[in-house]
Design a protein around this motif. Structure first.
Motif, PDB file in Angstrom:
ATOM      1  N   LEU A   1      48.469 116.383   5.329  1.00 35.93           N
ATOM      2  CA  LEU A   1      48.820 117.549   4.948  1.00 35.93           C
ATOM      3  C   LEU A   1      47.927 117.775   3.624  1.00 35.93           C
ATOM      4  N   ARG A   2      47.266 118.883   3.300  1.00 37.86           N
ATOM      5  CA  ARG A   2      46.767 119.110   2.250  1.00 37.86           C
ATOM      6  C   ARG A   2      47.779 119.240   1.021  1.00 37.86           C
ATOM      7  N   PRO A   3      47.216 118.978  -0.253  1.00 37.89           N
ATOM      8  CA  PRO A   3      48.171 119.335  -1.282  1.00 37.89           C
ATOM      9  C   PRO A   3      48.782 120.475  -1.423  1.00 37.89           C
ATOM     10  N   GLY A   4      50.060 120.735  -1.459  1.00 43.16           N
ATOM     11  CA  GLY A   4      50.675 122.004  -1.507  1.00 43.16           C
ATOM     12  C   GLY A   4      51.274 122.200  -0.049  1.00 43.16           C
ATOM     13  N   GLY A   5      50.797 121.570   0.833  1.00 40.76           N
ATOM     14  CA  GLY A   5      51.084 121.629   2.219  1.00 40.76           C
ATOM     15  C   GLY A   5      52.673 121.566   2.647  1.00 40.76           C
ATOM     16  N   THR A   6      53.084 122.199   3.816  1.00 38.37           N
ATOM     17  CA  THR A   6      54.550 121.815   3.999  1.00 38.37           C
ATOM     18  C   THR A   6      54.607 121.285   5.458  1.00 38.37           C
ATOM     19  N   PHE A   7      55.644 120.519   5.705  1.00 37.18           N
ATOM     20  CA  PHE A   7      56.095 119.736   6.815  1.00 37.18           C
ATOM     21  C   PHE A   7      57.640 120.403   7.055  1.00 37.18           C
ATOM     22  N   VAL A   8      57.538 121.188   8.409  1.00 35.76           N
ATOM     23  CA  VAL A   8      58.667 121.893   8.853  1.00 35.76           C
ATOM     24  C   VAL A   8      59.052 121.083  10.123  1.00 35.76           C
ATOM     25  N   ALA A   9      60.402 120.523  10.009  1.00 34.72           N
ATOM     26  CA  ALA A   9      60.924 119.597  10.968  1.00 34.72           C
ATOM     27  C   ALA A   9      62.231 120.238  11.359  1.00 34.72           C
ATOM     28  N   VAL A  10      62.413 120.347  12.791  1.00 39.86           N
ATOM     29  CA  VAL A  10      63.590 120.641  13.266  1.00 39.86           C
ATOM     30  C   VAL A  10      64.430 119.687  14.029  1.00 39.86           C
ATOM     31  N   THR A  11      65.771 119.229  13.647  1.00 39.52           N
ATOM     32  CA  THR A  11      66.238 118.113  14.112  1.00 39.52           C
ATOM     33  C   THR A  11      67.942 118.684  14.522  1.00 39.52           C
ATOM     34  N   ASP A  12      68.457 117.848  15.267  1.00 41.25           N
ATOM     35  CA  ASP A  12      69.791 117.855  15.711  1.00 41.25           C
ATOM     36  C   ASP A  12      70.687 117.308  14.961  1.00 41.25           C
ATOM     37  N   VAL A  13      72.107 117.699  14.760  1.00 47.71           N
ATOM     38  CA  VAL A  13      73.068 116.953  14.197  1.00 47.71           C
ATOM     39  C   VAL A  13      73.443 115.911  15.131  1.00 47.71           C
ATOM     40  N   ASP A  14      73.737 114.285  14.428  1.00 45.89           N
ATOM     41  CA  ASP A  14      74.033 113.354  15.314  1.00 45.89           C
ATOM     42  C   ASP A  14      75.251 113.514  15.868  1.00 45.89           C
ATOM     43  N   ASP A  15      75.368 114.349  16.613  1.00 47.46           N
ATOM     44  CA  ASP A  15      76.644 114.617  17.443  1.00 47.46           C
ATOM     45  C   ASP A  15      76.629 114.293  19.029  1.00 47.46           C
ATOM     46  N   GLY A  16      75.489 113.754  19.415  1.00 49.21           N
ATOM     47  CA  GLY A  16      75.295 113.458  20.765  1.00 49.21           C
ATOM     48  C   GLY A  16      74.873 114.613  21.614  1.00 49.21           C
TER      49      GLY A  16
END
Length: 177
Positions: free
Chosen positions: A111-126
């Protein structure tokens, strides 16, 4: 991912986060591209130059068939120079990564300085445990809604979360800068 009861669609919310992170023309990396459906949506955003990676030859071929610049790569060993991308996106795949600390460090590196990481994840409920039976829980999740913020905060100074809830599933969209 289907829209939860609150009407918020995780895919749409991830696209909004990617769009918010862009400043003019932007270089975007999607890690874990799967079939390339999300890549098509990202590439439709104005000013995007998109590269996608996956560790599955079949996924790379499917994304390429959609006209996407797709490459075989491992998130733990990204084949890009430092400061290459303005945005990195990971959709519901980080729980599968064997070394999440290294993966997050690699994302931060490209990532460049000032860049953004967008991550989607589920709740650990199975709910994302395909093939394990309904209600099965992942043993020792590497990255989830519950532990993702802390794992990202080790490499990023600003981590924001947006929880999307419904009766039978929940996801979190993280934005890390």
């Amino acid at each position: 991912m289907s829209p939860p009861a609150d009407g918020l669609d995780p895919t749409r919310e991830a696209l909004k986060a990617i769009d918010r992170a862009m400043t003019g023309d932007s270089d975007v990396l999607e890690v874990g591209c799967g079939t390339g459906v999300m890549a098509e949506r990202i590439s439709a955003l104005s000013g995007v130059t998109l590269v996608v990676i996956d560790h599955s030859d079949a996924s790379v071929e499917l994304a390429e068939a959609r006209g996407i610049d797709a490459r075989w790569a491992d998130i733990c060993y990204l084949p890009f120079e430092d400061d290459t991308f303005d945005v990195v996106y990971a959709g519901a795949m980080l729980h599968e990564v064997r070394d999440i600390e290294r993966a997050v460090a690699e994302v931060r590196r490209v990532l460049r300085p000032g860049g953004t990481f967008v991550a989607v994840t589920d709740v650990d409920d199975g709910s994302a445990n395909e093939g394990r039976g309904k209600g099965a829980r992942r043993a020792n999740p590497r990255f989830s809604s519950e532990n993702g913020e802390g794992k990202l905060a080790r490499r990023f100074s600003d981590v924001r979360r947006h929880d999307l809830e419904s009766g039978d599933s929940s996801v979190t969209v993280f934005e890390a800068r």
